[in-house]
Design a protein around this motif. Structure first.
Motif, mmCIF file in Angstrom:
data_model
loop_
_atom_site.group_PDB
_atom_site.id
_atom_site.type_symbol
_atom_site.label_atom_id
_atom_site.label_comp_id
_atom_site.label_asym_id
_atom_site.label_seq_id
_atom_site.Cartn_x
_atom_site.Cartn_y
_atom_site.Cartn_z
ATOM 1 N N GLU A 94 -0.517 27.512 -30.300
ATOM 2 C CA GLU A 94 0.767 27.857 -29.691
ATOM 3 C C GLU A 94 0.590 29.132 -28.888
ATOM 4 O OE1 GLU A 94 4.157 28.149 -32.324
ATOM 5 O OE2 GLU A 94 3.177 26.782 -33.725
ATOM 6 N N MET A 95 1.269 29.180 -27.747
ATOM 7 C CA MET A 95 1.286 30.390 -26.939
ATOM 8 C C MET A 95 2.742 30.755 -26.671
ATOM 9 S SD MET A 95 -1.261 28.142 -25.656
ATOM 10 C CE MET A 95 -0.509 27.544 -24.205
ATOM 11 N N ASN A 96 3.044 32.030 -26.782
ATOM 12 C CA ASN A 96 4.384 32.531 -26.478
ATOM 13 C C ASN A 96 4.239 33.832 -25.720
ATOM 14 O OD1 ASN A 96 6.186 30.604 -27.878
ATOM 15 N ND2 ASN A 96 5.037 31.283 -29.673
ATOM 16 N N LEU B 77 -0.873 34.436 -29.257
ATOM 17 C CA LEU B 77 -1.684 33.226 -29.412
ATOM 18 C C LEU B 77 -1.748 32.927 -30.898
ATOM 19 C CD1 LEU B 77 -3.635 31.064 -28.340
ATOM 20 C CD2 LEU B 77 -5.440 32.788 -28.390
ATOM 21 N N ARG B 78 -1.130 31.814 -31.305
ATOM 22 C CA ARG B 78 -1.129 31.410 -32.716
ATOM 23 C C ARG B 78 -2.109 30.249 -32.877
ATOM 24 N NH1 ARG B 78 2.277 32.107 -36.936
ATOM 25 N NH2 ARG B 78 3.904 32.938 -35.576
ATOM 26 N N GLU C 103 7.253 35.706 -8.752
ATOM 27 C CA GLU C 103 8.126 35.269 -9.856
ATOM 28 C C GLU C 103 7.704 33.910 -10.420
ATOM 29 O OE1 GLU C 103 11.513 35.666 -12.373
ATOM 30 O OE2 GLU C 103 10.987 37.094 -10.821
ATOM 31 N N GLN C 104 7.426 32.946 -9.536
ATOM 32 C CA GLN C 104 7.083 31.594 -9.991
ATOM 33 C C GLN C 104 5.705 31.525 -10.662
ATOM 34 O OE1 GLN C 104 7.355 32.457 -6.768
ATOM 35 N NE2 GLN C 104 5.632 31.629 -5.604
ATOM 36 N N ASP C 105 4.899 32.548 -10.499
ATOM 37 C CA ASP C 105 3.556 32.557 -11.087
ATOM 38 C C ASP C 105 3.481 33.308 -12.414
ATOM 39 O OD1 ASP C 105 2.627 31.123 -8.897
ATOM 40 O OD2 ASP C 105 2.089 32.944 -7.783
ATOM 41 N N ILE C 106 4.553 33.992 -12.791
ATOM 42 C CA ILE C 106 4.516 34.804 -14.008
ATOM 43 C C ILE C 106 4.323 33.944 -15.255
ATOM 44 C CG2 ILE C 106 5.871 36.325 -15.512
ATOM 45 C CD1 ILE C 106 7.006 37.630 -12.982
ATOM 46 N N GLU C 107 5.133 32.897 -15.420
ATOM 47 C CA GLU C 107 5.016 32.077 -16.636
ATOM 48 C C GLU C 107 3.638 31.433 -16.774
ATOM 49 O OE1 GLU C 107 8.250 29.502 -18.526
ATOM 50 O OE2 GLU C 107 6.893 28.017 -17.620
ATOM 51 N N PRO C 108 3.109 30.756 -15.736
ATOM 52 C CA PRO C 108 1.756 30.196 -15.884
ATOM 53 C C PRO C 108 0.692 31.262 -16.172
ATOM 54 C CG PRO C 108 2.817 29.306 -13.925
ATOM 55 C CD PRO C 108 3.710 30.378 -14.464
ATOM 56 N N LEU C 109 0.819 32.415 -15.556
ATOM 57 C CA LEU C 109 -0.138 33.494 -15.805
ATOM 58 C C LEU C 109 -0.100 33.918 -17.273
ATOM 59 C CD1 LEU C 109 -2.128 35.673 -14.611
ATOM 60 C CD2 LEU C 109 -0.129 37.145 -14.487
ATOM 61 N N LEU C 110 1.114 34.105 -17.790
ATOM 62 C CA LEU C 110 1.269 34.564 -19.168
ATOM 63 C C LEU C 110 0.857 33.514 -20.192
ATOM 64 C CD1 LEU C 110 4.681 36.443 -18.918
ATOM 65 C CD2 LEU C 110 2.398 37.463 -19.099
ATOM 66 N N LEU C 111 1.018 32.226 -19.877
ATOM 67 C CA LEU C 111 0.749 31.181 -20.863
ATOM 68 C C LEU C 111 -0.561 30.430 -20.638
ATOM 69 C CD1 LEU C 111 4.366 29.791 -21.296
ATOM 70 C CD2 LEU C 111 3.119 31.373 -22.779
ATOM 71 N N ILE C 112 -1.269 30.753 -19.565
ATOM 72 C CA ILE C 112 -2.588 30.142 -19.334
ATOM 73 C C ILE C 112 -3.675 31.217 -19.297
ATOM 74 C CG2 ILE C 112 -4.034 28.796 -17.762
ATOM 75 C CD1 ILE C 112 -1.425 27.413 -16.778
ATOM 76 N N GLU C 113 -3.563 32.118 -18.327
ATOM 77 C CA GLU C 113 -4.635 33.099 -18.127
ATOM 78 C C GLU C 113 -4.698 34.144 -19.237
ATOM 79 O OE1 GLU C 113 -7.086 32.791 -15.991
ATOM 80 O OE2 GLU C 113 -6.113 30.945 -15.345
ATOM 81 N N CYS C 114 -3.558 34.660 -19.655
ATOM 82 C CA CYS C 114 -3.580 35.684 -20.704
ATOM 83 C C CYS C 114 -4.155 35.144 -22.017
ATOM 84 C CB CYS C 114 -2.196 36.290 -20.887
ATOM 85 S SG CYS C 114 -1.662 37.250 -19.437
ATOM 86 N N ALA D 78 1.189 19.997 -20.454
ATOM 87 C CA ALA D 78 1.799 19.056 -21.405
ATOM 88 C C ALA D 78 3.149 19.588 -21.880
ATOM 89 C CB ALA D 78 0.866 18.813 -22.584
ATOM 90 N N ARG D 79 3.219 20.875 -22.115
ATOM 91 C CA ARG D 79 4.475 21.502 -22.544
ATOM 92 C C ARG D 79 5.535 21.388 -21.447
ATOM 93 N NH1 ARG D 79 4.818 27.896 -24.095
ATOM 94 N NH2 ARG D 79 6.112 27.638 -25.931
#
Length: 170
Positions: A60-62, A75-76, A106-117, A155-156
């Motif tokens: 899980e990623m949050n 990262l759980r 703005e549109q790239d923040i969520e993918p950056l935080l939940l993929i790259e980080c 997938a999410r």
């Protein structure tokens, strides 16, 4: 140095006069274990298991923004190894990171935080899990295979997009 803050020019690119890069990017401010649980409930019998135990892996990623402008990413990872007759080991790790974003659309923040980080946090979390299994008496230690965070994110997103249609909502 004794303080945790990097020098003012730590993000500077050589040859740019001490200025940080102009393009979008992020910086890892801190990494930490928020929660770690390791169980070896049938020790020492679990240390002599014949064959390979079945592995159940959860990922899980949050991410959330903070008042100070930084972003906290969690990262759980949960790993349960079991045979037909017993739980061999059970690990739960919540590994976090604090990230500073710069120039990210703005549109790239969520993918950056939940993929790259999470991709940057993963090797450290993997090492913690390997060390916990090794300290628990397992040799060789359990080594997580690399995780495709982009596929998990996609997938999410697909699941979220289907949710209103499945519940009959418009």
């Amino acid at each position: 140095m004794t303080d945790a803050a990097p020098p003012a020019d730590a993000n500077a690119t050589p040859g740019t006069g001490g200025q940080p890069p102009a393009g979008p990017g992020f910086r890892i401010v801190a990494q930490y274990v928020k929660d770690l649980s390791f169980e070896n409930p049938k020790a020492p019998d679990s240390l002599r298991v014949d064959g390979k135990p079945a592995i159940d892996l959860g990922v899980e990623m949050n991410a959330q923004g903070r008042k100070d402008g930084l972003f906290e990413v969690d990262l759980r990872l949960t790993v349960k190894a079991s045979t037909d007759s017993m739980t061999v080991f059970n690990i739960e790790l919540l590994y976090g990171g604090l990230f500073a974003l710069q120039g990210v659309a703005e549109q790239d923040i969520e993918p950056l935080l939940l993929i790259e980080c999470p991709r940057y946090l993963f090797p450290f979390a993997r090492e913690i899990i390997a060390r916990a299994t090794s300290d628990g008496g397992f040799y060789p230690p359990f080594m997580l295979d690399p995780i495709d965070f982009a596929s998990i994110y996609m997938a999410r997103q697909q699941q979220i997009a289907r949710a209103p249609a499945e519940t009959g909502q418009a």
